[in-house]
Design a protein around this motif. Sequence first.
Motif, PDB file in Angstrom:
ATOM      1  N   ILE A  74      18.747  58.086  24.641  1.00 30.01           N
ATOM      2  CA  ILE A  74      19.296  57.529  25.891  1.00 30.01           C
ATOM      3  C   ILE A  74      19.629  56.041  25.734  1.00 30.01           C
ATOM      4  O   ILE A  74      19.037  55.162  26.389  1.00 30.01           O
ATOM      5  N   ALA A 136      12.151  50.408  34.427  1.00 23.54           N
ATOM      6  CA  ALA A 136      11.734  50.484  35.829  1.00 23.54           C
ATOM      7  C   ALA A 136      10.922  49.257  36.218  1.00 23.54           C
ATOM      8  O   ALA A 136      11.097  48.684  37.297  1.00 23.54           O
ATOM      9  N   TYR A 162      20.728  54.967  39.376  1.00 23.11           N
ATOM     10  CA  TYR A 162      19.435  55.295  38.754  1.00 23.11           C
ATOM     11  C   TYR A 162      18.761  53.986  38.371  1.00 23.11           C
ATOM     12  O   TYR A 162      19.344  53.179  37.636  1.00 23.11           O
ATOM     13  N   GLY A 164      14.956  54.048  38.003  1.00 24.88           N
ATOM     14  CA  GLY A 164      13.634  54.319  37.466  1.00 24.88           C
ATOM     15  C   GLY A 164      12.853  55.322  38.279  1.00 24.88           C
ATOM     16  O   GLY A 164      13.381  55.920  39.224  1.00 24.88           O
ATOM     17  N   ARG A 165      11.585  55.492  37.878  1.00 21.94           N
ATOM     18  CA  ARG A 165      10.731  56.539  38.460  1.00 21.94           C
ATOM     19  C   ARG A 165       9.469  55.996  39.127  1.00 21.94           C
ATOM     20  O   ARG A 165       8.627  56.782  39.559  1.00 21.94           O
ATOM     21  N   TYR A 179      14.013  63.558  40.543  1.00 18.92           N
ATOM     22  CA  TYR A 179      13.315  62.265  40.550  1.00 18.92           C
ATOM     23  C   TYR A 179      12.402  62.009  41.745  1.00 18.92           C
ATOM     24  O   TYR A 179      11.432  61.271  41.639  1.00 18.92           O
ATOM     25  N   GLU A 235      24.328  48.991  38.785  1.00 13.90           N
ATOM     26  CA  GLU A 235      24.599  49.208  37.363  1.00 13.90           C
ATOM     27  C   GLU A 235      26.106  48.983  37.192  1.00 13.90           C
ATOM     28  O   GLU A 235      26.897  49.725  37.781  1.00 13.90           O
ATOM     29  N   GLU A 240      22.646  57.324  34.441  1.00 20.41           N
ATOM     30  CA  GLU A 240      22.216  58.697  34.765  1.00 20.41           C
ATOM     31  C   GLU A 240      23.113  59.330  35.823  1.00 20.41           C
ATOM     32  O   GLU A 240      23.316  60.541  35.835  1.00 20.41           O
ATOM     33  N   ILE A 270      20.335  47.964  32.045  1.00 15.52           N
ATOM     34  CA  ILE A 270      19.352  48.618  31.179  1.00 15.52           C
ATOM     35  C   ILE A 270      20.033  49.635  30.263  1.00 15.52           C
ATOM     36  O   ILE A 270      19.705  49.731  29.083  1.00 15.52           O
ATOM     37  N   LYS A 297      15.943  49.323  27.114  1.00 15.69           N
ATOM     38  CA  LYS A 297      16.578  50.259  26.173  1.00 15.69           C
ATOM     39  C   LYS A 297      16.996  49.628  24.843  1.00 15.69           C
ATOM     40  O   LYS A 297      16.184  49.480  23.948  1.00 15.69           O
TER      41      LYS A 297
HETATM   42  N1  PLZ Z   1      17.934  51.454  35.027  1.00 16.00           N
HETATM   43  C1  PLZ Z   1      20.293  51.813  34.531  1.00 16.00           C
HETATM   44  O1  PLZ Z   1      19.383  53.861  32.810  1.00 16.00           O
HETATM   45  C2  PLZ Z   1      16.610  54.540  32.389  1.00 16.00           C
HETATM   46  C3  PLZ Z   1      15.877  57.498  32.249  1.00 16.00           C
HETATM   47  C4  PLZ Z   1      15.669  58.867  31.830  1.00 16.00           C
HETATM   48  P1  PLZ Z   1      12.891  53.103  31.981  1.00 16.00           P
HETATM   49  N2  PLZ Z   1      17.484  55.634  32.175  1.00 16.00           N
HETATM   50  C5  PLZ Z   1      16.949  56.792  31.464  1.00 16.00           C
HETATM   51  C6  PLZ Z   1      14.634  59.580  32.673  1.00 16.00           C
HETATM   52  O2  PLZ Z   1      14.908  60.731  33.036  1.00 16.00           O
HETATM   53  O3  PLZ Z   1      13.561  59.004  32.944  1.00 16.00           O
HETATM   54  C7  PLZ Z   1      17.085  53.439  33.304  1.00 16.00           C
HETATM   55  C8  PLZ Z   1      18.462  53.156  33.464  1.00 16.00           C
HETATM   56  C9  PLZ Z   1      18.854  52.143  34.344  1.00 16.00           C
HETATM   57  C10 PLZ Z   1      16.619  51.690  34.877  1.00 16.00           C
HETATM   58  C11 PLZ Z   1      16.163  52.666  34.022  1.00 16.00           C
HETATM   59  C12 PLZ Z   1      14.682  52.866  33.879  1.00 16.00           C
HETATM   60  O4  PLZ Z   1      14.270  52.515  32.587  1.00 16.00           O
HETATM   61  O5  PLZ Z   1      12.707  52.314  30.717  1.00 16.00           O
HETATM   62  O6  PLZ Z   1      13.113  54.574  31.746  1.00 16.00           O
HETATM   63  O7  PLZ Z   1      11.842  52.822  32.986  1.00 16.00           O
END
Ligand code: PLZ
Length: 452
Positions: A74, A136, A162, A164-165, A179, A235, A240, A270, A297
């Motif tokens: 990714i 995130a 997108y 983060g989580r 998510y 972004e 994503e 990111i 990343k």
């Molecule tokens: N901001 C723009 O692309 C991470 C996540 C995959 P982390 N993208 C891949 C998944 O399913 O968890 C991402 C991003 C953008 C923030 C993030 C978050 O970055 O390093 O995964 O926390």
Amino acid sequence: MATTDTSKGGPGLAQQRHIVTEIPGPASRELFERRQRSVARGLGHVLPVFVTAAGGGVVLDADGNSLIDFGSGIAVTSVGNSAELVVARVTEQVERFTHTCFMVAPYEGYVTVCEELARLTPGDHDKRSALFNSGAEAVENAVKIARHATGRTAVVVFDHAYHGRTNLTMAMTAKNMPYKQGFGPVANEVYRVPMAYPFRWPGGPAACKAEALDVITGLIHAQVGEQNVAAVVIEPIQGEGGFVVPPDGFLPGLASFCKANGVVLIADEIQSGFCRTGDWFACDHEGVVPDLITTAKGIAGGFPLAGVTGRAEMMDAVHPGGLGGTFGGNPVACAAAIGAMETMGKEDLPAAARRIGDIMLPRLRKLAEAHPVIGDVRGRGAMIAIELVRPGTLEPDADTTAKLAKACHAAGLLVLTCGTFGNVLRFLPPLVISEALLSEGLSVLEDSFAQL
Ligand code: PLZ
């Protein structure tokens, strides 16, 4: 130079697609059984082949298969897996010390990374950075800083975003499944506005820029109040959510709105940052200078490192002790980042990303002419995607997308999907991939379409 020693990865690995078992093969399937008994179900896999080595543009698995890598974990291994300068810097650092905690006793590597971030990110104003472990975490901290610097609370985010989580970034992320479903309550003071998405803009791509800016600023005024907005987080090319590239002029328009209203513009780079789009950052293509920028990343060749970089006065608004974390800016991760950034400069990886785009886009456009299921071909540099729809409509075709990804995987090409509707195939090769391998990967994709 090709090596047969597959216990070592890196650029010396034979740069070839070589499939010796079904994918995944018996060794990977056996490991997967162990995984099922010990690892939580909530973690998914794009392709459950267990990796033993990787480098350049290939990933090797436990069955001896060599796959072409169009995913870079990714958008992470832009400099390639186990890149020479990353390995050298990390090895040297790991033998010196592995951790002190920057908040306990600092070290030079952290400062060097922050100096490089100041030099490389858009704008020549005075900057400061803080380092974290994940994307995130960087986004969370950027919002904390913007709130502190403005004394305001509202955060504006976009459809298809997108971020983060974690609890706050989950609220900022647009898509429910997978998510957010069942994970609430989500954080408040997050407001969502439409994204300037040319392919899906109701008034058509030509009207997208002006209409999107009107709708967005109108919604902020009517529903939030400009004076309450701490930050707009965007972004510059969505990841994503579907590799959505906003029309020219949209980001500059958004930046002027933020400036006029005292709103902090946070660019979440990111996924799009560190040479991926053919410039150091995606904002650079239009000369947009965000107030804060989040990076992760690609920054450290695969090591967990993330940063918030921004205007000195905003960053320094936060009191000492207000930012931090045990592992943030770990010395080994910083050493990796220094090695990765050195590689990007020395090997001119922005140019490498542009070359990848120049090779991919014409072939994908040709593919789209033959296969009307491809509704849109888009992207910049080595951040490229195709969006699949029922021919002649905007109706997403997630089934064909999944089928194509599966066919590519079976033939030894690691591709990823994305998009709110699961109907986008995205291509993120390492920027150091050879032209021969890139071209072969595209042929695998073309064959998969031919077999539809
Ligand atoms: N901001 C723009 O692309 C991470 C996540 C995959 P982390 N993208 C891949 C998944 O399913 O968890 C991402 C991003 C953008 C923030 C993030 C978050 O970055 O390093 O995964 O926390």
